[in-house]
Scaffold this motif. Sequence first.
Motif, PDB file in Angstrom:
ATOM      1  N   THR A   1      -0.738   1.295   6.999  1.00  0.00           N
ATOM      2  CA  THR A   1       0.479   1.921   6.493  1.00  0.00           C
ATOM      3  C   THR A   1       0.682   1.466   5.064  1.00  0.00           C
ATOM      4  N   VAL A   2       0.855   2.416   4.178  1.00  0.00           N
ATOM      5  CA  VAL A   2       0.994   2.135   2.748  1.00  0.00           C
ATOM      6  C   VAL A   2       2.386   2.564   2.287  1.00  0.00           C
ATOM      7  N   LEU A   3       3.063   1.668   1.579  1.00  0.00           N
ATOM      8  CA  LEU A   3       4.346   1.985   0.959  1.00  0.00           C
ATOM      9  C   LEU A   3       4.119   2.114  -0.541  1.00  0.00           C
ATOM     10  N   VAL A   4       4.415   3.277  -1.092  1.00  0.00           N
ATOM     11  CA  VAL A   4       4.275   3.521  -2.527  1.00  0.00           C
ATOM     12  C   VAL A   4       5.661   3.597  -3.136  1.00  0.00           C
ATOM     13  N   ALA A   5       5.998   2.604  -3.951  1.00  0.00           N
ATOM     14  CA  ALA A   5       7.277   2.617  -4.659  1.00  0.00           C
ATOM     15  C   ALA A   5       7.152   3.549  -5.850  1.00  0.00           C
TER      16      ALA A   5
ATOM     17  N   ALA B   1      -4.583   6.763   5.456  1.00  0.00           N
ATOM     18  CA  ALA B   1      -3.437   5.895   5.690  1.00  0.00           C
ATOM     19  C   ALA B   1      -2.191   6.706   6.041  1.00  0.00           C
ATOM     20  N   GLN B   2      -1.249   6.032   6.686  1.00  0.00           N
ATOM     21  CA  GLN B   2       0.108   6.565   6.834  1.00  0.00           C
ATOM     22  C   GLN B   2       0.854   6.190   5.565  1.00  0.00           C
ATOM     23  N   VAL B   3       1.414   7.155   4.863  1.00  0.00           N
ATOM     24  CA  VAL B   3       1.979   6.917   3.539  1.00  0.00           C
ATOM     25  C   VAL B   3       3.482   7.152   3.530  1.00  0.00           C
ATOM     26  N   ILE B   4       4.202   6.103   3.109  1.00  0.00           N
ATOM     27  CA  ILE B   4       5.648   6.175   2.913  1.00  0.00           C
ATOM     28  C   ILE B   4       5.903   5.973   1.426  1.00  0.00           C
TER      29      ILE B   4
ATOM     30  N   GLY C   1       1.789  14.313  -0.982  1.00  0.00           N
ATOM     31  CA  GLY C   1       1.195  14.074   0.329  1.00  0.00           C
ATOM     32  C   GLY C   1       1.831  12.960   1.133  1.00  0.00           C
ATOM     33  N   ALA C   2       2.924  12.365   0.641  1.00  0.00           N
ATOM     34  CA  ALA C   2       3.583  11.301   1.406  1.00  0.00           C
ATOM     35  C   ALA C   2       4.059  11.845   2.748  1.00  0.00           C
TER      36      ALA C   2
ATOM     37  N   GLY D   1       5.597  -2.986  10.345  1.00  0.00           N
ATOM     38  CA  GLY D   1       5.562  -3.337   8.931  1.00  0.00           C
ATOM     39  C   GLY D   1       4.502  -2.561   8.170  1.00  0.00           C
ATOM     40  N   VAL D   2       4.566  -2.631   6.855  1.00  0.00           N
ATOM     41  CA  VAL D   2       3.584  -1.938   6.021  1.00  0.00           C
ATOM     42  C   VAL D   2       2.501  -2.920   5.586  1.00  0.00           C
TER      43      VAL D   2
END
Length: 337
Positions: free
Chosen positions: A154-158, A177-180, A196-197, A219-220
């Motif tokens: 899981t990836v969190l992109v700020a 990945a699962q992208v947030i 694509g998020a 968690g990420v």
Amino acid sequence: MKSVIRTAAGGPEVLQLVERPVPEPGRGEVRVRVHVSGVNPTDWRSRRRPLPPGVTEQVPHQDGAGVIDAVGPGVEPTRVGERVWIWEAAWQRPWGTAQQYTLVPDRHAVALPDHAPFHLGAALGIPALTAHRALTVHDGGPGRIAPGTLRGATVLVAGGAGAVGNAAVQLARWAGAQVISTVSSPTKAALARAAGAHQVVDYRTQDAVTEIRALAPEGVDIVVEVAPGTNAALDVAVAAPGAVVAYYSGGEDERLTVPVLSSLPANLRWQGVFVYTVPAAAKQQAVTDVAAAVDAGALRVGEEAGLALHRFPLERTADAHAALERGVVGRVLIDVP
């Protein structure tokens, strides 16, 4: 040829459009007829600093795209006529891409497929290589980006609406990945979704920690962080055990304060990413993977891909710098005549 130079430090006004001789490539170099030049935040920040000792003028911009029209000794002559995208043209060199012809080391000119327009090629470079590094520095990771390499992560992109954020969303999604993504407005939310998020959280109107934890209860695994000083508490709160916070930006006066006792149990890693000084092997892997993503159609630009393009003619390079300094959202490009 037409060339933009600076001979002093300062604001956008120090950039001058001049006529210069067309340069000849040296050993190991190629000459590229530049079609589009890309502007990065490091371009305007470096413009405000004095020129290096012994350098009297500098052509700005690291990124670009065009066609190789000449090669120096030691380079395969078959490269002449090849469409290419350029990375790090001006790093520790006087030749950037804000001109009609530029010289770069052979390996800094990467083949651009016929289906990829020059404006896509010019938009890659620093943002895409930065995003790749941020996605591949976690412990136990594959060290590369390709279909399936981030499956299960899981990836969190700020800041998924920015240039690096957009590339990170697209590359992470391509890798499985699962992208947030976190954003600060509905407009930016639409851009992050277009990139694509899978899920988007507006931290101005939602409780970001609660929302992200609901989306990723375990968690990420990777945080691609644009504002580490501001988001440190959030990153700690949503990180999975063994996660990495890969940060690549920050204000001039920003300070990162890490909550030690909260970070320790998760073995949380804080990793700076400054693409210019990334180890050579890792950078070459990034170039290879980004080229493969372009070839596969996994990296795109434009509103439909979540990355607005702001285009200026070469004679308005100063205006392009000013727009980027003001914080325009998207990618700033220069069309070279």
